[in-house]
Write an enzyme that holds these catalytic residues in place. Sequence first.
Site, short mmCIF file in Angstrom:
data_model
loop_
_atom_site.label_atom_id
_atom_site.label_comp_id
_atom_site.label_asym_id
_atom_site.label_seq_id
_atom_site.Cartn_x
_atom_site.Cartn_y
_atom_site.Cartn_z
N ASN A 86 -14.55 81.56 -0.87
CA ASN A 86 -14.40 83.02 -1.00
C ASN A 86 -14.41 83.72 0.37
OD1 ASN A 86 -17.05 82.80 -0.22
ND2 ASN A 86 -17.92 83.90 -1.95
N ASP A 131 -27.99 78.73 8.46
CA ASP A 131 -28.58 79.21 7.21
C ASP A 131 -29.45 78.15 6.55
OD1 ASP A 131 -26.42 77.57 6.61
OD2 ASP A 131 -25.23 79.13 5.69
N HIS A 166 -16.66 83.30 2.78
CA HIS A 166 -17.95 83.54 3.42
C HIS A 166 -18.11 82.70 4.69
CE1 HIS A 166 -20.10 80.34 0.70
NE2 HIS A 166 -19.96 79.81 1.90
N GLU A 168 -21.75 86.67 2.29
CA GLU A 168 -20.83 86.74 1.16
C GLU A 168 -19.94 87.99 1.26
OE1 GLU A 168 -20.49 84.21 -0.63
OE2 GLU A 168 -22.24 83.61 -1.78
C1 GLP Z 1 -22.05 76.59 2.56
C2 GLP Z 1 -22.57 77.04 3.90
C3 GLP Z 1 -21.43 77.49 4.79
C4 GLP Z 1 -20.32 76.46 4.79
C5 GLP Z 1 -19.80 76.28 3.39
C6 GLP Z 1 -18.63 75.31 3.29
O1 GLP Z 1 -21.85 77.65 1.68
N1 GLP Z 1 -23.52 78.10 3.80
O2 GLP Z 1 -21.94 77.69 6.10
O3 GLP Z 1 -19.31 76.87 5.63
O4 GLP Z 1 -20.88 75.80 2.62
O5 GLP Z 1 -19.03 74.06 2.87
P1 GLP Z 1 -18.09 72.77 2.87
O6 GLP Z 1 -17.96 72.39 4.31
O7 GLP Z 1 -18.86 71.76 2.09
O8 GLP Z 1 -16.82 73.16 2.26
#
Ligand code: GLP
Length: 233
Positions: free
Chosen positions: A132, A66, A134, A139
Amino acid sequence: MTKLNIIQVVNPVDGAERLYKLVKEQLEKDQLHVIGLATGSTMIPVYKQWTESPLDFSNVTTFNLDEYVGIAASSPNSYAYFMEHHLFSKKKFKETYIPNGMASNLEEECANYEALLKKHPLDLQLLGVGENGHIAFNEPGTPFDSVTHVATLTKSTLGVNSQYFDNDEKIPETALTMGISSILAAKKIVLLAFGEKKRAAIEKLLEGTITTEWPITKLLHHEDVTVITDLDM
Ligand code: GLP
């Protein structure tokens, strides 16, 4: 329904080591040509280990999950910058793809990205998870048959992710993301989840009810999913 392979680790570095072994093995068996990559703090120890290792990725093509809409690759807030900083500037890959959130036609960018994915089927997809539930920026409520698309971020995600934003740049409310079905098309999926903040999402996954309200639960329809976590479930 699949049986999840759960690997319990003591901390994120231990988790990164487990993933490293798995990747090394797949590379050695010549079974790893296309990897789906993720961003976020979860992935930092993973990429650190890869860059400090002799692993040879020069025959590997990568696809990132993404990217924010409207954040230039030169901005430290972009996922393109994150990847460059943590991995691509230090390790050579064959080709690296990230959705372009600056494209003038975002729908066209998404369609092109999905077409590229079809041309290069993913051998392995790495995933983190949002608090949440995702995956990538899919989402709660995202249809399970979604492909790469423009996603609207929820209040919860905006709140969590804005903590990482620098330079007074405002976090965008939209992002480009691989869809749930683009992710599920990978041969193998490894999800990493560390810390109490991820407990609710992992609990939902283990509970076994597949619902769009918790996108992570769709992984139960995939036949090869490994979860690496430091949570004692
Ligand atoms: C973002 C990304 C996700 C990722 C999430 C978790 O929202 N789009 O792909 O899994 O962050 O992030 P972290 O690893 O910092 O908890």
